[in-house]
Enzyme design. Structure first.
Site, PDB file in Angstrom:
ATOM      1  N   GLU A   1      -7.272   1.852 -13.125  1.00 20.29           N
ATOM      2  CA  GLU A   1      -6.646   3.000 -12.453  1.00 20.29           C
ATOM      3  C   GLU A   1      -5.417   3.476 -13.236  1.00 20.29           C
ATOM      4  O   GLU A   1      -5.241   4.678 -13.473  1.00 20.29           O
ATOM      5  CB  GLU A   1      -6.259   2.633 -11.018  1.00 20.29           C
ATOM      6  CG  GLU A   1      -7.493   2.446 -10.128  1.00 20.29           C
ATOM      7  CD  GLU A   1      -7.183   2.111  -8.679  1.00 20.29           C
ATOM      8  OE1 GLU A   1      -8.077   2.233  -7.848  1.00 20.29           O
ATOM      9  OE2 GLU A   1      -6.037   1.707  -8.382  1.00 20.29           O
TER      10      GLU A   1
ATOM     11  N   LYS B   1      -0.005   5.341  -6.016  1.00 22.58           N
ATOM     12  CA  LYS B   1      -1.028   5.338  -7.083  1.00 22.58           C
ATOM     13  C   LYS B   1      -1.906   6.580  -6.991  1.00 22.58           C
ATOM     14  O   LYS B   1      -2.141   7.265  -7.980  1.00 22.58           O
ATOM     15  CB  LYS B   1      -1.848   4.049  -6.959  1.00 22.58           C
ATOM     16  CG  LYS B   1      -3.001   3.851  -7.919  1.00 22.58           C
ATOM     17  CD  LYS B   1      -4.302   4.477  -7.549  1.00 22.58           C
ATOM     18  CE  LYS B   1      -4.824   4.184  -6.173  1.00 22.58           C
ATOM     19  NZ  LYS B   1      -5.304   2.819  -5.977  1.00 22.58           N
TER      20      LYS B   1
ATOM     21  N   CYS C   1      -1.501   1.697  -3.071  1.00 17.70           N
ATOM     22  CA  CYS C   1      -2.509   2.757  -2.870  1.00 17.70           C
ATOM     23  C   CYS C   1      -1.940   4.178  -2.826  1.00 17.70           C
ATOM     24  O   CYS C   1      -2.446   5.069  -3.512  1.00 17.70           O
ATOM     25  CB  CYS C   1      -3.257   2.543  -1.559  1.00 17.70           C
ATOM     26  SG  CYS C   1      -3.434   0.848  -1.032  1.00 17.70           S
TER      27      CYS C   1
ATOM     28  N   HIS D   1     -27.150  21.554  -0.111  1.00 19.07           N
ATOM     29  CA  HIS D   1     -27.148  22.109  -1.449  1.00 19.07           C
ATOM     30  C   HIS D   1     -26.084  23.190  -1.603  1.00 19.07           C
ATOM     31  O   HIS D   1     -25.887  23.959  -0.667  1.00 19.07           O
ATOM     32  CB  HIS D   1     -28.535  22.720  -1.716  1.00 19.07           C
ATOM     33  CG  HIS D   1     -28.738  23.128  -3.137  1.00 19.07           C
ATOM     34  ND1 HIS D   1     -28.798  22.226  -4.173  1.00 19.07           N
ATOM     35  CD2 HIS D   1     -28.877  24.354  -3.688  1.00 19.07           C
ATOM     36  CE1 HIS D   1     -28.985  22.882  -5.304  1.00 19.07           C
ATOM     37  NE2 HIS D   1     -29.024  24.172  -5.040  1.00 19.07           N
TER      38      HIS D   1
ATOM     39  N   GLU E   1     -26.148  15.338  -2.404  1.00 21.48           N
ATOM     40  CA  GLU E   1     -27.551  15.565  -2.023  1.00 21.48           C
ATOM     41  C   GLU E   1     -28.492  14.682  -2.830  1.00 21.48           C
ATOM     42  O   GLU E   1     -29.594  14.368  -2.385  1.00 21.48           O
ATOM     43  CB  GLU E   1     -27.937  17.041  -2.174  1.00 21.48           C
ATOM     44  CG  GLU E   1     -27.998  17.538  -3.606  1.00 21.48           C
ATOM     45  CD  GLU E   1     -28.368  19.030  -3.684  1.00 21.48           C
ATOM     46  OE1 GLU E   1     -29.424  19.399  -3.154  1.00 21.48           O
ATOM     47  OE2 GLU E   1     -27.591  19.802  -4.281  1.00 21.48           O
TER      48      GLU E   1
ATOM     49  N   CYS F   1       0.823  -1.211   0.000  1.00 21.78           N
ATOM     50  CA  CYS F   1       0.000   0.000   0.000  1.00 21.78           C
ATOM     51  C   CYS F   1       0.857   1.261   0.000  1.00 21.78           C
ATOM     52  O   CYS F   1       0.664   2.161  -0.811  1.00 21.78           O
ATOM     53  CB  CYS F   1      -0.925  -0.006   1.207  1.00 21.78           C
ATOM     54  SG  CYS F   1      -1.862   1.503   1.373  1.00 21.78           S
TER      55      CYS F   1
ATOM     56  N   TYR G   1      -9.105  -3.457 -10.862  1.00 17.40           N
ATOM     57  CA  TYR G   1      -8.755  -2.186 -10.224  1.00 17.40           C
ATOM     58  C   TYR G   1      -7.500  -1.558 -10.845  1.00 17.40           C
ATOM     59  O   TYR G   1      -7.493  -0.399 -11.235  1.00 17.40           O
ATOM     60  CB  TYR G   1      -8.402  -2.422  -8.757  1.00 17.40           C
ATOM     61  CG  TYR G   1      -9.520  -2.648  -7.784  1.00 17.40           C
ATOM     62  CD1 TYR G   1      -9.946  -1.623  -6.964  1.00 17.40           C
ATOM     63  CD2 TYR G   1     -10.091  -3.908  -7.621  1.00 17.40           C
ATOM     64  CE1 TYR G   1     -10.926  -1.830  -5.999  1.00 17.40           C
ATOM     65  CE2 TYR G   1     -11.070  -4.117  -6.662  1.00 17.40           C
ATOM     66  CZ  TYR G   1     -11.480  -3.077  -5.862  1.00 17.40           C
ATOM     67  OH  TYR G   1     -12.444  -3.284  -4.907  1.00 17.40           O
TER      68      TYR G   1
HETATM   69  P1  NDP Z   1      -8.254  -7.703 -10.084  1.00 11.97           P
HETATM   70  O1  NDP Z   1      -8.567  -9.033  -9.537  1.00 11.97           O
HETATM   71  O2  NDP Z   1      -9.040  -6.521  -9.674  1.00 11.97           O
HETATM   72  O3  NDP Z   1      -8.286  -7.762 -11.665  1.00 11.97           O
HETATM   73  C1  NDP Z   1      -7.540  -8.669 -12.391  1.00 11.97           C
HETATM   74  C2  NDP Z   1      -7.944  -8.539 -13.836  1.00 11.97           C
HETATM   75  O4  NDP Z   1      -7.072  -9.329 -14.626  1.00 11.97           O
HETATM   76  C3  NDP Z   1      -9.353  -8.997 -14.095  1.00 11.97           C
HETATM   77  O5  NDP Z   1      -9.937  -8.131 -15.008  1.00 11.97           O
HETATM   78  C4  NDP Z   1      -9.158 -10.392 -14.689  1.00 11.97           C
HETATM   79  O6  NDP Z   1     -10.149 -10.751 -15.577  1.00 11.97           O
HETATM   80  C5  NDP Z   1      -7.852 -10.205 -15.445  1.00 11.97           C
HETATM   81  N1  NDP Z   1      -7.090 -11.448 -15.601  1.00 11.97           N
HETATM   82  C6  NDP Z   1      -6.770 -12.339 -14.659  1.00 11.97           C
HETATM   83  N2  NDP Z   1      -6.053 -13.345 -15.173  1.00 11.97           N
HETATM   84  C7  NDP Z   1      -5.926 -13.087 -16.494  1.00 11.97           C
HETATM   85  C8  NDP Z   1      -5.310 -13.777 -17.562  1.00 11.97           C
HETATM   86  N3  NDP Z   1      -4.669 -14.918 -17.377  1.00 11.97           N
HETATM   87  N4  NDP Z   1      -5.393 -13.216 -18.784  1.00 11.97           N
HETATM   88  C9  NDP Z   1      -6.051 -12.050 -18.976  1.00 11.97           C
HETATM   89  N5  NDP Z   1      -6.648 -11.355 -17.991  1.00 11.97           N
HETATM   90  C10 NDP Z   1      -6.585 -11.876 -16.767  1.00 11.97           C
HETATM   91  O7  NDP Z   1      -6.699  -7.526  -9.766  1.00 11.97           O
HETATM   92  P2  NDP Z   1      -5.749  -6.271  -9.811  1.00 11.97           P
HETATM   93  O8  NDP Z   1      -4.420  -6.828 -10.160  1.00 11.97           O
HETATM   94  O9  NDP Z   1      -6.297  -5.171 -10.605  1.00 11.97           O
HETATM   95  O10 NDP Z   1      -5.738  -5.830  -8.292  1.00 11.97           O
HETATM   96  C11 NDP Z   1      -5.453  -6.791  -7.290  1.00 11.97           C
HETATM   97  C12 NDP Z   1      -6.250  -6.520  -6.053  1.00 11.97           C
HETATM   98  O11 NDP Z   1      -5.672  -5.428  -5.361  1.00 11.97           O
HETATM   99  C13 NDP Z   1      -7.693  -6.097  -6.302  1.00 11.97           C
HETATM  100  O12 NDP Z   1      -8.563  -7.164  -6.450  1.00 11.97           O
HETATM  101  C14 NDP Z   1      -7.999  -5.282  -5.078  1.00 11.97           C
HETATM  102  O13 NDP Z   1      -8.412  -6.147  -4.072  1.00 11.97           O
HETATM  103  C15 NDP Z   1      -6.658  -4.656  -4.753  1.00 11.97           C
HETATM  104  N6  NDP Z   1      -6.590  -3.254  -5.255  1.00 11.97           N
HETATM  105  C16 NDP Z   1      -7.424  -2.326  -4.721  1.00 11.97           C
HETATM  106  C17 NDP Z   1      -7.401  -1.008  -5.153  1.00 11.97           C
HETATM  107  C18 NDP Z   1      -8.346  -0.025  -4.554  1.00 11.97           C
HETATM  108  O14 NDP Z   1      -8.888  -0.302  -3.485  1.00 11.97           O
HETATM  109  N7  NDP Z   1      -8.613   1.105  -5.208  1.00 11.97           N
HETATM  110  C19 NDP Z   1      -6.468  -0.578  -6.185  1.00 11.97           C
HETATM  111  C20 NDP Z   1      -5.642  -1.639  -6.695  1.00 11.97           C
HETATM  112  C21 NDP Z   1      -5.705  -2.913  -6.242  1.00 11.97           C
HETATM  113  P3  NDP Z   1     -11.514 -11.425 -15.092  1.00 11.97           P
HETATM  114  O15 NDP Z   1     -12.341 -10.334 -14.492  1.00 11.97           O
HETATM  115  O16 NDP Z   1     -12.079 -11.972 -16.340  1.00 11.97           O
HETATM  116  O17 NDP Z   1     -11.130 -12.467 -14.104  1.00 11.97           O
END
Ligand code: NDP
Length: 459
Positions: free
Chosen positions: A184, A51, A48, A438, A443, A43, A180
């Protein structure tokens, strides 16, 4: 003399580990924390915090454009990536120092070393080749980016780890994933003027979020210039002169400076000696724990992303705190993983708490949906074509608000407050009884009178 060197040995000084260490030390436990990289964890060091600083940086281009509608004539602007990275690094160094000081002040000791478990009560510190005997071991090693193992040219790609330290900003980037991190970073790069293509294997971004938010986010980021390729996958990456070619399975060859893989994260459990100690892992490699974060080996606990429950910093912190209360404070406390608010710092931002419409329909017989979409006040003068979307889901039988979803500026800030009302089991009548403030966007949350959709399950 006790048979143990310390009461608690923590592997990993991220959000969960640091909180657990501080609280346990506060209860009088002797605590040793091993960290192989930098105190602060994902983080603070490469997640976080940096980012969000990058998100702020990337928003200025639109601010300059929007200012024209308010009478400003902005001068010539330019952006210096290396200055942003240096400023961000300075802030991360500061936070890293605070984390170290807070841990040490609590009485916990930190050792910079990789640590591996030898048996249920013994850990080896690799930097010193020393064995430490601990009454309790807490694994708080977080997660690590998942890079598809069979992707041709995978070594040419970056993950979010490297994105924070790129030597220079590419002119064009391909971001892979629809979660995410992908949305982002696509927003960050696009805002900083990088031509951005987002490739996602699914038919919508942000799986798990409310369908209206997912669809609208896609429309909004496309309006901002991000090229979104859905139902598409990366076939491979090749070098081409100074740059790269990202080839898709759909037959496109996209020339770019970087390819960033944001295809999920995996629990950081490999090579930790967990198997040797008999700790059970699930199919994703996460440590299986009970409600008190205890593994199947009674002396070994785990908190945060390494347990793959809800992978968010505040959740890891709560889990670490509850662990310390339970094991060292004489208070058995488990973490409530329901109603956790979520924010995606995409542009526009998403804030979400409770059930999605789909989930509400699965759970309740009668669901009322209150939905509104409007142009944020600022854009009446800026002229920007961007809309805010808000949605409340109400269990019509009890009148309880069971979900709230917001897409638009400050959605994250709003949803934190709305999450309190859901925790208190607020009803739609409570929202209606609350006076509007407002002129704000928020709101709208207390002025939606009529449902836009009434779902009634038929027998
Ligand atoms: P996510 O799980 O959010 O997303 C992973 C993405 O990668 C999904 O769209 C998934 O597709 C895709 N994917 C997975 N495997 C493959 C593959 N083999 N080929 C192609 N696409 C693939 O993970 P992130 O890495 O974005 O983030 C990790 C975690 O970190 C998040 O889940 C969250 O918990 C945390 N995080 C939180 C943030 C916040 O609070 N703002 C910011 C960043 C991270 P599909 O949907 O089809 O499975």
């Amino acid at each position: 003399m006790t048979q143990f060197d310390v009461d608690l040995f923590i592997i990993g000084a991220g959000s969960g580990g640091v909180r657990a260490g501080r609280i346990a030390a506060g209860y009088g436990a002797s605590v040793l924390v091993a960290e192989e990289y930098r105190v602060g964890g994902t983080c603070v060091i490469r997640g976080c915090v940096p980012k969000k600083l990058f998100v702020y940086a990337s928003r200025f281009a639109e601010e300059f454009e929007d200012s024209v509608g308010f009478g400003w004539t902005p001068g010539e602007t330019s952006f210096d990536w290396s200055r942003l990275v240096a400023a961000k690094d300075k802030e991360i160094d500061r936070l890293n120092g605070i984390y170290i000081r807070n841990l040490e002040r609590s009485g916990a000791k930190i050792v910079q070393s990789r640590a591996e478990i030898v048996d249920p009560h013994t850990v080896r510190l690799l930097a010193e080749d020393r064995l430490v005997r601990a009454k309790t071991i807490l694994v708080a090693t977080g997660g690590t980016p998942f890079i598809m193992p069979d992707l041709p040219g995978r070594e040419l790609a970056i993950s979010s780890n490297e994105a924070f330290h790129l030597a220079r900003l590419p002119e064009k980037i391909v971001v892979v994933g629809g979660g995410y991190i992908a949305v982002e970073f696509a927003g960050i790069f696009n805002g900083l003027g990088v031509e951005t293509t987002l490739i996602h294997r699914g038919d919508g971004l942000l799986r798990g979020f409310d369908a209206d938010m997912r669809r609208t986010l896609r429309e909004e980021i496309e309006k901002k210039g991000i090229r979104v390729l859905l139902n598409e996958t990366l076939a491979g990456i090749e070098k081409s002169g100074d740059g790269l070619i990202a080839r898709t399975n759909g037959g496109e060859a996209i020339a770019c400076g970087e390819v960033m893989l944001a295809t999920g994260r995996r629990p950081n459990t490999s090579g930790l000696g967990l198997e040797k100690a008999g700790v059970a892992l699930d199919g994703s490699g996460a440590i299986v724990v009970d409600a008190y974060s205890q593994s199947n080996v009674p002396s070994i606990y785990a908190v945060g992303d390494v347990t793959n429950r809800i992978n968010l910093t505040p959740v890891a912190i709560r889990e670490g705190h509850a662990f310390a209360d339970t094991v060292f404070g004489g208070k058995k406390i488990s973490v409530d993983h329901l109603g956790v608010p979520k924010a995606v710092f995409s542009q526009p931002e998403i804030g979400s708490v409770g059930l999605t419409e789909e989930e509400a329909l699965a759970e309740f017989e009668a669901v009322d949906v209150y939905q509104t979409s409007f142009r944020p006040m600022k854009h009446t003068l800026s002229g920007r074509d961007e809309r805010t979307l808000m949605k409340l889901l109400v269990d019509a039988d009890s009148d309880r608000v069971v979900g709230c979803h917001i897409l638009g500026p400050d959605a994250g800030e709003m949803i934190q407050i709305v999450a309190i009302t859901l925790k208190m089991r607020a009803t739609k009548a409570d929202f209606d009884a609350t006076m509007a403030l407002h002129p704000t966007a928020a709101e709208e949350l207390v002025t939606m009178r009529q449902p836009t959709t009434r779902h009634r399950r038929t027998a």
